[in-house]
Write an enzyme that holds these catalytic residues in place. Structure first.
Site, PDB file in Angstrom:
ATOM      1  N   ARG A 103       0.753  -1.292   0.033  1.00 43.49           N
ATOM      2  CA  ARG A 103      -0.039   0.039   0.020  1.00 43.49           C
ATOM      3  C   ARG A 103       0.958   1.073   0.094  1.00 43.49           C
ATOM      4  O   ARG A 103       0.025   2.360  -0.195  1.00 43.49           O
ATOM      5  CB  ARG A 103      -0.903   0.142   1.335  1.00 43.49           C
ATOM      6  CG  ARG A 103      -1.902  -1.212   1.448  1.00 43.49           C
ATOM      7  CD  ARG A 103      -2.796  -1.300   0.101  1.00 43.49           C
ATOM      8  NE  ARG A 103      -4.009  -2.255   0.216  1.00 43.49           N
ATOM      9  CZ  ARG A 103      -4.443  -2.913  -0.530  1.00 43.49           C
ATOM     10  NH1 ARG A 103      -4.231  -2.887  -1.804  1.00 43.49           N
ATOM     11  NH2 ARG A 103      -5.486  -3.828  -0.295  1.00 43.49           N
ATOM     12  N   ASN A 151      -0.770  -2.003  -7.406  1.00 41.98           N
ATOM     13  CA  ASN A 151      -1.795  -1.143  -7.404  1.00 41.98           C
ATOM     14  C   ASN A 151      -1.587  -0.134  -6.337  1.00 41.98           C
ATOM     15  O   ASN A 151      -2.366  -0.171  -5.369  1.00 41.98           O
ATOM     16  CB  ASN A 151      -2.787  -1.965  -7.267  1.00 41.98           C
ATOM     17  CG  ASN A 151      -3.228  -2.905  -6.077  1.00 41.98           C
ATOM     18  OD1 ASN A 151      -2.074  -3.103  -5.585  1.00 41.98           O
ATOM     19  ND2 ASN A 151      -4.488  -3.197  -5.753  1.00 41.98           N
ATOM     20  N   ASP A 192      -1.437 -12.920  -1.129  1.00 46.09           N
ATOM     21  CA  ASP A 192      -2.257 -11.767  -1.342  1.00 46.09           C
ATOM     22  C   ASP A 192      -2.620 -10.907  -0.329  1.00 46.09           C
ATOM     23  O   ASP A 192      -3.978 -10.777  -0.206  1.00 46.09           O
ATOM     24  CB  ASP A 192      -3.748 -12.449  -2.141  1.00 46.09           C
ATOM     25  CG  ASP A 192      -4.433 -11.268  -2.879  1.00 46.09           C
ATOM     26  OD1 ASP A 192      -3.563 -10.109  -3.006  1.00 46.09           O
ATOM     27  OD2 ASP A 192      -5.344 -11.612  -3.714  1.00 46.09           O
ATOM     28  N   HIS A 232      -6.919  -3.480   4.477  1.00 50.89           N
ATOM     29  CA  HIS A 232      -8.042  -2.140   4.118  1.00 50.89           C
ATOM     30  C   HIS A 232      -8.301  -1.822   5.635  1.00 50.89           C
ATOM     31  O   HIS A 232      -8.555  -2.689   6.531  1.00 50.89           O
ATOM     32  CB  HIS A 232      -9.267  -3.014   3.532  1.00 50.89           C
ATOM     33  CG  HIS A 232      -9.029  -3.297   1.923  1.00 50.89           C
ATOM     34  ND1 HIS A 232      -8.730  -2.304   1.105  1.00 50.89           N
ATOM     35  CD2 HIS A 232      -8.802  -4.525   1.434  1.00 50.89           C
ATOM     36  CE1 HIS A 232      -8.173  -2.925  -0.199  1.00 50.89           C
ATOM     37  NE2 HIS A 232      -8.629  -4.485   0.134  1.00 50.89           N
TER      38      HIS A 232
HETATM   39  O1  DOR Z   1      -8.925  -9.474  -2.827  1.00 53.95           O
HETATM   40  C1  DOR Z   1      -8.213  -8.487  -3.592  1.00 53.95           C
HETATM   41  N1  DOR Z   1      -7.460  -7.444  -2.892  1.00 53.95           N
HETATM   42  N2  DOR Z   1      -7.754  -9.204  -4.514  1.00 53.95           N
HETATM   43  C2  DOR Z   1      -6.853  -8.152  -5.460  1.00 53.95           C
HETATM   44  O2  DOR Z   1      -6.726  -8.835  -6.683  1.00 53.95           O
HETATM   45  C3  DOR Z   1      -6.589  -6.866  -5.032  1.00 53.95           C
HETATM   46  C4  DOR Z   1      -6.551  -6.763  -3.739  1.00 53.95           C
HETATM   47  C5  DOR Z   1      -6.344  -5.374  -3.150  1.00 53.95           C
HETATM   48  O3  DOR Z   1      -5.500  -4.649  -3.632  1.00 53.95           O
HETATM   49  O4  DOR Z   1      -7.093  -5.131  -2.121  1.00 53.95           O
END
Ligand code: DOR
Length: 433
Positions: free
Chosen positions: A67, A97, A308, A312
């Site tokens: 992040r 991202n 992964d 958040h």
């Molecule tokens: O669950 C996910 N979260 N899948 C993704 O491909 C992106 C990721 C995120 O960046 O939060």
């Protein structure tokens, strides 16, 4: 400079050499100096008692979201690096991202600079394949590789334009880096937020069908075959994708693939309580898909377990299921969660260690994930049985979005070393970066 220490009497699991035996391991000046069943005559070395524990290469995570830059309220390279160390990860590939997107060498530089200063673990940036992850203009791959990018991915977004995907794969050959694909056909996903099936019907939520992944993997395997590029399929979640990867590899396509701890241990039924911490992309699937993913790991079709790790913030996740962003924390729970596969007899300890270290290191061509003499001393000490209660608020991540929050897990990372430096020890807060 890192010190000299001696890890005594542990079960040494080194997937690169196939070693699985009780042995001692001597580290000096950041490197593995010796691995022997009974080392004799070790002088001036601090002793680490590993009786009853596993000694393995530090884990290598192919897929995490740190992040930074831009969303430091969710995680940053320092907090993510500490959480990774607590989970036994010594090398982490971080997805593009961010804000701004890692589509420019200046962003790659920034990430590596922060990592050098702030992260206790090694950080390997994955650069975007297209500008702004928009799927329209390719990034400058050679410049990004020169800055330190180890792979290319529009993860989180899918490159829907097949012509663009072909060009990305073609150019990736010139820089000899893998293209990691988030395989979800967006036109089939639609508004889907949980796996399409009985669970989505019961919940009354829009479904995301397995075929959205399978169609996309089929396309990308054909394009990888055409171009000869190295395709890496991220977070495989369906039986159909596992079967396609297996067939493609058998006919010589250069494909590797990863699966997450959640996709091999949880089904879509975990979402029955509408908990947004069970929402991720791709979604949790049905039990046949989960079984196929586990079998894929066991027979080597899937190369790696990747977290992964997708932090958040609480205010983003504590909303109704459809509004919450997809993604769950992964670093600190990964080992305990996937130990379940060993306890059920579905993977051997050595296979599990291969999936967490040696195999992912090879996907990226990194010189890590092994314990042989001369290798950098990136190590983990693991208690395969120790039970512990997971409270994300007590963890190192800035976020708390985990489907395992409040659960008792079995399997604990006791200590983690990067190049011979202790970066995590259970029960001791954050150690030096
Ligand atoms: O669950 C996910 N979260 N899948 C993704 O491909 C992106 C990721 C995120 O960046 O939060």
């Amino acid at each position: 400079m890192a010190g000299r220490f001696w890890i005594r009497g542990g079960r040494v699991l080194d997937p690169a050499s196939g070693r699985d035996e009780i042995a001692d391991l001597l580290v000096d000046d950041g490197r593995v100096v010796a691995v022997e069943p009974a080392l004799a005559g070790v002088a001036d070395a601090e002793e680490v008692d590993a009786h009853g524990l596993w000694v393995a290469p530090g884990f290598v995570d192919l897929h995490a979201h740190l992040r930074e830059p831009g969303q430091e309220y969710k995680e940053d390279i320092a907090s993510g690096g500490r959480a990774a160390a607590a989970g036994g990860f010594t090398s982490v590939a971080c997805m593009a991202n961010t804000e701004p997107v890692n589509d420019d060498p200046s962003v790659t530089d920034y990430i590596l600079d922060r990592a050098r200063k702030d992260s206790p673990v090694r950080v390997f940036p994955v650069a975007a394949a297209t500008r702004g992850l928009a799927g329209e203009v390719m990034t400058e791959m050679a410049a990004l590789v020169a800055a330190g990018a180890v792979a290319f991915s529009d993860d989180g977004k899918t490159i829907m334009d097949s012509g663009m995907q072909r060009r990305v794969l073609e150019y990736s050959r010139l820089v000899e880096k893998p293209v990691m694909v988030h395989a979800e056909d967006r036109t089939l996903v639609g508004d889907g937020v949980v796996n399409e099936g009985a669970v989505s019907t019961r919940l009354g939520l829009p479904g995301n069908p397995a075929v959205a992944e399978v169609v996309h993997v089929a396309r990308d395997l054909l394009l990888a075959e055409l171009t000869g590029a190295h395709l890496h399929v991220a977070h495989v979640s369906t039986a159909g994708a596992v079967a396609l990867v297996r067939e493609a590899r058998a006919r010589g396509v250069h494909v590797t693939a990863e699966v997450t701890p959640h996709h091999v241990t949880l089904t879509d039924e975990a979402a029955l309580g509408y908990d947004p911490n069970t929402k991720m992309a791709p979604p949790l699937r049905g039990k046949d898909d989960v079984a196929a993913c586990v079998l894929g790991l066991a027979d080597g079709t899937l190369d790696a377990i990747a977290t992964d790790h997708a932090p958040h913030a609480v205010h983003e996740k504590e909303v109704e299921f459809t509004a919450a962003p997809p993604g769950v924390l992964g670093f600190e729970t990964a080992f305990a969660v996937v130990m379940e596969l060993v306890r059920r007899g579905q993977l051997t300890p050595l296979q599990l260690m291969a999936n967490l270290s040696w195999n992912p290191a090879r996907v990226l061509g990194l010189p890590h994930g092994r314990l042989e003499r001369g290798a950098a001393a990136d190590l983990v000490l693991l208690d395969p049985e120790r039970r512990w209660s997971y409270d994300p608020a007590q963890g190192f991540s800035k976020s708390r979005n985990s489907p395992w929050a409040g659960q008792t897990l079995a399997g604990r990372v006791i200590a983690t070393w990067v190049a011979g430096r202790l970066v995590h020890q259970v029960g001791r807060g954050a150690l030096a970066t």
